[in-house]
Design a protein around this motif. Structure first.
Motif, PDB file in Angstrom:
ATOM      1  N   GLY A   1       1.245  -1.216  -0.282  1.00  0.00           N
ATOM      2  CA  GLY A   1       0.037  -0.191   0.330  1.00  0.00           C
ATOM      3  C   GLY A   1       0.720   1.077   0.685  1.00  0.00           C
ATOM      4  N   PHE A   2       1.714   1.206   0.665  1.00  0.00           N
ATOM      5  CA  PHE A   2       2.974   2.168   0.649  1.00  0.00           C
ATOM      6  C   PHE A   2       3.936   1.960  -0.636  1.00  0.00           C
ATOM      7  N   GLY A   3       4.112   1.657  -0.976  1.00  0.00           N
ATOM      8  CA  GLY A   3       4.546   1.671  -2.321  1.00  0.00           C
ATOM      9  C   GLY A   3       3.810   2.031  -3.477  1.00  0.00           C
ATOM     10  N   MET A   4       2.623   1.641  -3.864  1.00  0.00           N
ATOM     11  CA  MET A   4       1.913   1.906  -4.624  1.00  0.00           C
ATOM     12  C   MET A   4       1.123   3.006  -4.059  1.00  0.00           C
ATOM     13  N   GLY A   5       1.391   3.824  -3.103  1.00  0.00           N
ATOM     14  CA  GLY A   5       0.561   5.245  -2.449  1.00  0.00           C
ATOM     15  C   GLY A   5       1.975   6.544  -2.703  1.00  0.00           C
ATOM     16  N   ALA A   6       2.897   5.963  -2.541  1.00  0.00           N
ATOM     17  CA  ALA A   6       4.151   6.740  -2.537  1.00  0.00           C
ATOM     18  C   ALA A   6       4.493   6.964  -4.269  1.00  0.00           C
ATOM     19  N   THR A   7       4.549   6.156  -5.217  1.00  0.00           N
ATOM     20  CA  THR A   7       4.342   5.837  -6.436  1.00  0.00           C
ATOM     21  C   THR A   7       3.490   6.462  -7.579  1.00  0.00           C
ATOM     22  N   CYS A   8       2.127   6.217  -6.517  1.00  0.00           N
ATOM     23  CA  CYS A   8       1.683   6.904  -7.770  1.00  0.00           C
ATOM     24  C   CYS A   8       0.770   8.448  -7.158  1.00  0.00           C
TER      25      CYS A   8
ATOM     26  N   TYR B   1       5.021  14.824 -12.727  1.00  0.00           N
ATOM     27  CA  TYR B   1       5.191  14.427 -14.651  1.00  0.00           C
ATOM     28  C   TYR B   1       4.040  14.686 -15.250  1.00  0.00           C
ATOM     29  N   LYS B   2       2.837  15.355 -14.315  1.00  0.00           N
ATOM     30  CA  LYS B   2       1.619  15.334 -14.528  1.00  0.00           C
ATOM     31  C   LYS B   2       0.621  14.644 -15.635  1.00  0.00           C
ATOM     32  N   PHE B   3       0.537  13.776 -15.076  1.00  0.00           N
ATOM     33  CA  PHE B   3      -0.720  12.787 -15.820  1.00  0.00           C
ATOM     34  C   PHE B   3      -0.329  11.463 -14.873  1.00  0.00           C
ATOM     35  N   PRO B   4      -1.645  10.591 -15.043  1.00  0.00           N
ATOM     36  CA  PRO B   4      -2.021   9.503 -13.727  1.00  0.00           C
ATOM     37  C   PRO B   4      -1.154   8.334 -14.465  1.00  0.00           C
ATOM     38  N   VAL B   5       0.063   8.195 -13.179  1.00  0.00           N
ATOM     39  CA  VAL B   5       1.177   7.108 -12.768  1.00  0.00           C
ATOM     40  C   VAL B   5       0.262   6.248 -12.501  1.00  0.00           C
ATOM     41  N   ILE B   6      -0.460   5.349 -12.215  1.00  0.00           N
ATOM     42  CA  ILE B   6      -1.281   4.262 -11.552  1.00  0.00           C
ATOM     43  C   ILE B   6      -0.078   3.135 -11.003  1.00  0.00           C
ATOM     44  N   THR B   7       0.729   2.145 -10.493  1.00  0.00           N
ATOM     45  CA  THR B   7       1.339   1.284 -10.266  1.00  0.00           C
ATOM     46  C   THR B   7       0.024   0.676  -9.051  1.00  0.00           C
ATOM     47  N   ALA B   8       0.679  -0.733  -9.682  1.00  0.00           N
ATOM     48  CA  ALA B   8       0.348  -2.070  -8.944  1.00  0.00           C
ATOM     49  C   ALA B   8       1.373  -2.604  -8.489  1.00  0.00           C
ATOM     50  N   TRP B   9       0.602  -3.945  -7.079  1.00  0.00           N
ATOM     51  CA  TRP B   9       1.515  -4.492  -7.233  1.00  0.00           C
ATOM     52  C   TRP B   9       1.238  -5.767  -8.330  1.00  0.00           C
ATOM     53  N   SER B  10       2.244  -6.745  -8.605  1.00  0.00           N
ATOM     54  CA  SER B  10       2.409  -7.348  -9.526  1.00  0.00           C
ATOM     55  C   SER B  10       1.711  -8.655  -9.192  1.00  0.00           C
ATOM     56  N   THR B  11       0.222  -8.866 -10.100  1.00  0.00           N
ATOM     57  CA  THR B  11      -0.753 -10.066 -10.144  1.00  0.00           C
ATOM     58  C   THR B  11       0.052 -10.964 -10.390  1.00  0.00           C
ATOM     59  N   PRO B  12       0.530 -11.206 -11.669  1.00  0.00           N
ATOM     60  CA  PRO B  12       0.997 -12.942 -11.852  1.00  0.00           C
ATOM     61  C   PRO B  12       1.655 -12.960 -11.136  1.00  0.00           C
ATOM     62  N   GLY B  13       3.055 -12.307 -10.587  1.00  0.00           N
ATOM     63  CA  GLY B  13       4.251 -12.226  -9.737  1.00  0.00           C
ATOM     64  C   GLY B  13       3.627 -12.975  -8.965  1.00  0.00           C
ATOM     65  N   ALA B  14       2.662 -12.398  -7.589  1.00  0.00           N
ATOM     66  CA  ALA B  14       2.163 -12.474  -6.368  1.00  0.00           C
ATOM     67  C   ALA B  14       1.456 -14.452  -6.537  1.00  0.00           C
TER      68      ALA B  14
ATOM     69  N   PHE C   1       7.143  -4.195  -7.555  1.00  0.00           N
ATOM     70  CA  PHE C   1       6.147  -2.963  -7.991  1.00  0.00           C
ATOM     71  C   PHE C   1       6.371  -2.606  -9.822  1.00  0.00           C
ATOM     72  N   ASN C   2       4.995  -2.254 -10.274  1.00  0.00           N
ATOM     73  CA  ASN C   2       5.264  -2.095 -12.318  1.00  0.00           C
ATOM     74  C   ASN C   2       3.428  -0.994 -12.019  1.00  0.00           C
ATOM     75  N   LEU C   3       3.635  -1.070 -13.865  1.00  0.00           N
ATOM     76  CA  LEU C   3       2.557   0.106 -14.258  1.00  0.00           C
ATOM     77  C   LEU C   3       1.842  -0.294 -14.777  1.00  0.00           C
ATOM     78  N   ALA C   4       0.599  -0.181 -13.876  1.00  0.00           N
ATOM     79  CA  ALA C   4      -0.846  -0.661 -14.142  1.00  0.00           C
ATOM     80  C   ALA C   4      -1.197  -0.475 -15.384  1.00  0.00           C
ATOM     81  N   ALA C   5      -1.982  -1.405 -15.325  1.00  0.00           N
ATOM     82  CA  ALA C   5      -3.044  -1.345 -16.459  1.00  0.00           C
ATOM     83  C   ALA C   5      -4.496  -1.729 -16.678  1.00  0.00           C
TER      84      ALA C   5
END
Length: 390
Positions: free
Chosen positions: A53-60, A67-80, A268-272
């Protein structure tokens, strides 16, 4: 600060909240399975959730702000999912070593600029076709969910259609409100009665190095994260018109993985999927003001991390059919726009169609997900179509 206040909108704030809701509710169970497979006890599992939660919160938040556009990150679900089935015989510190190793590979990929160079070779119609293929199952989930709960999903779909006519920017908000009200209205128990309200703590574990695990688990974790998560994540950015170089984003998500790995932040990675929710016109008609959704998602992810198991329990109150329908409805516009872009050009249409079909098929070779193979097959088709035989 004044610019943020001026750019703020309810629709963007809601988009960020929905992204977090769907991100947690759709795959947190897989994270629990991965943590249990790693040998984590209850307190360590809470540490995993907090670190993620903290990692995704900080990176998002900070990447969207910069960068002034929505950079949304996520945990790696296939990785999990990979971790849940692959961690059998190694110790917990060796598992942490695997996380650090995969994060370092991501950092090197970003710093070298290799990922950005490769992605710029992929034509926009191919990228859009791949993204449409990734999101296609979420669109189908609306009507698959309707089989199990016709009244709930029907109410949400009706709210969306009416919202699109009355206030298009807030259509997804109408869907969320309709779903929550419907669930509360038919609930026979108190909504908050079984939800624990407590804050956990982060638990640091020093990594240990097992060469066999690094190669056998760490390398596949890096590959599935890059191919299944980061490639579709870049496609979302490109299809929404954001041309910022992606190598710094890959570097920062990899760095975050390295820093938070000892606490359980495995990748952590870029979300889709959730990024598509925050990048479309439903978020805001002005692309330059959609970064607010990234800030919103960052704040809600950080709150989710702070609350730990309380937030997970809260999300579990909502039925799976509601979450699936909410995700599908929120992505309808994005699916349609990407299909339109992919099929618009006659010269690229067949290659884009192949990309779309391969991605939708879910085919996997060597453990690498269909999104990668969809792009590869599409590019091959495109290259062959450019050959002029005499």
């Amino acid at each position: 600060m004044f610019k943020i206040v001026n750019d703020m909108s309810v629709s963007a704030l809601v988009a960020g909240f929905i992204a977090v809701l769907i991100g947690f509710a759709s795959s947190v169970a897989i994270v629990f399975q991965a943590a249990q497979a790693a040998g984590a006890d209850e307190n360590m599992i809470v540490s995993w959730i907090m670190a993620l939660g903290f990692g995704m919160g900080a990176t998002c938040f900070f990447l969207s702000l910069w960068y002034k556009f929505p950079v949304i990150t996520a945990w790696s679900t296939p990785g999990a999912a990979l971790l849940a089935t692959s961690l059998g015989s190694i110790t917990y510190p060796e598992v942490i070593g695997v996380f650090v190793f995969a994060g370092l590979l991501a950092v090197l990929t970003g710093v070298s600029g290799l990922f950005d160079k490769v992605m710029r070779l992929v034509p926009l119609p191919i990228a859009c076709a791949m993204l449409a293929g990734v999101l296609f199952q979420f669109g189908l989930s609306i009507f698959d969910s309707m089989v199990g709960d016709a009244f709930l999903v029907g109410t949400m779909l009706l709210a969306y259609l009416i919202g699109k006519q009355l206030l298009p920017r807030y259509a997804v908000l109408f869907v969320l409100i309709a779903g929550v009200v419907f669930v509360l209205g038919r609930s026979e128990t108190h909504f908050l009665s079984n939800i624990p309200f407590n804050i956990g703590s982060l638990i640091w574990v020093w990594p240990e190095w097992n060469v066999g695990a690094l190669i056998g688990i760490g390398l596949p974790l890096y590959i599935v994260t890059m191919t299944s998560q980061n490639i579709p994540g870049v496609a979302v950015m490109r299809s929404s018109g954001y041309e910022t170089p992606v190598s710094p984003l890959i570097s920062w998500t990899g760095f975050t993985s390295v820093v938070l790995a000892p606490f359980g932040g495995f990748a952590f990675n870029l979300a889709a999927i959730t990024a598509a929710i925050c990048s479309g016109q439903e978020c805001h008609k002005d692309p330059k003001r959609r970064y607010i959704a990234g800030l919103s998602a960052g704040v809600f992810y950080a709150i989710a991390g702070l609350a730990g198991t309380s937030v997970v329990a809260l999300f579990s109150v909502f039925p799976a059919t509601m979450i699936a329908a909410l995700a599908g409805i929120a992505l309808l516009g994005t699916i349609g726009m990407n299909l339109k872009t992919a099929m618009m050009d006659d010269a690229n249409r067949e290659a884009a169609l192949v990309t779309f079909l391969v991605t939708v098929s879910g085919v996997s070779f060597g453990g690498i997900a269909s999104a990668f193979w969809g792009i590869l097959f599409g590019v091959i088709c495109l290259l062959i179509s450019k050959i002029r035989f005499k």
